[in-house]
Enzyme design. Sequence first.
Site, PDB file in Angstrom:
ATOM      1  N   CYS A 128     -70.120  -5.675 -21.239  1.00  0.00           N
ATOM      2  CA  CYS A 128     -70.416  -6.984 -21.091  1.00  0.00           C
ATOM      3  C   CYS A 128     -72.073  -6.975 -21.507  1.00  0.00           C
ATOM      4  O   CYS A 128     -72.505  -6.419 -22.490  1.00  0.00           O
ATOM      5  CB  CYS A 128     -70.245  -7.384 -19.890  1.00  0.00           C
ATOM      6  SG  CYS A 128     -70.216  -9.352 -19.727  1.00  0.00           S
ATOM      7  N   ASP A 199     -71.663  -8.637 -10.685  1.00  0.00           N
ATOM      8  CA  ASP A 199     -71.576 -10.266  -9.958  1.00  0.00           C
ATOM      9  C   ASP A 199     -71.329 -10.370  -8.519  1.00  0.00           C
ATOM     10  O   ASP A 199     -72.069 -11.350  -7.890  1.00  0.00           O
ATOM     11  CB  ASP A 199     -70.584 -10.995 -10.563  1.00  0.00           C
ATOM     12  CG  ASP A 199     -70.526 -11.212 -12.161  1.00  0.00           C
ATOM     13  OD1 ASP A 199     -70.307 -10.242 -12.859  1.00  0.00           O
ATOM     14  OD2 ASP A 199     -71.214 -12.087 -12.603  1.00  0.00           O
TER      15      ASP A 199
END
Length: 305
Positions: A128, A199
Amino acid sequence: MDIIKKTYYDIKSMRVRGALKIATTAAKAMQTFIENSKEKNISRLISKIKISASILKKSRPTAVSLPNAMNFILYSAEEHKNLEISKFKKIMSSEIQKFIQNQENALDSIARIGSRLINKEDTVLTHCNSETAIEIIKAAWDRTKNIDVVCTETRPRFQGYLSAKEFRAHGIPTTLIIDSAAHYIMKKLEVDKVIVGADAVCVNGDVINKIGTSQIAVCADEMDIDFIVAAESIKFSPESIVGKISSIEERDTTEITKLRGIKILNPAFDITEAKYVDMIITEDGIIPPQAAYNILKEKFGWTLK
Ligand code: RI2
């Protein structure tokens, strides 16, 4: 459109993305909202702050940095609610500014601490587009001038291309692969380390990050490759202490395909179990995932009261 609505849409549409960026952007929006408010009554202003924070919290459901940032602002507003309104606004603005600055400092510290884990000639894989993981890798390059990076494309939104472009701009030799090549390439290129962002970090050390992270962690475990998570303490989840785990965002399936007549699933995140995480780099140092509770106790004591 007012600043809160605009920021809500910017985050929801992923024009602003990345767990740290969404927290600081939302905090900045709250700061502007408070500074520009014409409200003369402090209780009414605090109610509006609460409404704004709850709107921003809903913009994306998984990254806990966002509710943590909003809760910090709500806590601070409560702390100063007896002040005269212009003083209240001034203090709130400077508290939020400090909060944003602290996040920037945390990112710098993590880059410094994490870069020391990377050795000359290492091949590092990242998944990512984590600003935090990228800063570590760039700092390692600045020191060694001799590392290689592998980026996964990160379907369906292809954030891996952003990472690859950033590494290229920094002069780092970079290889881009499709997500499903991870296992094969980790072996073939003899990847030394995997570094990813987060996250959310749960109290038990489980890490929530971009979909695909957990299968890379399992591969790393099989090949005895260090699996390293880079996470500012703002990403640790106080709610996980009472068993609440942030919901995994399910995004529109048209991000994958417009095909009809079949069921399509598009989860944006997955959970990597603590047993696959070798270490977490925070601004205060490197911890094993099992020490997540200590960070939560230290940094979020005020929310746990
Ligand atoms: P930083 C991103 O989520 C990725 O999952 C990334 O690993 C994580 O946030 C942390 O990013 P998305 O917004 O805070 O792309 O390290 O869905 O930048």
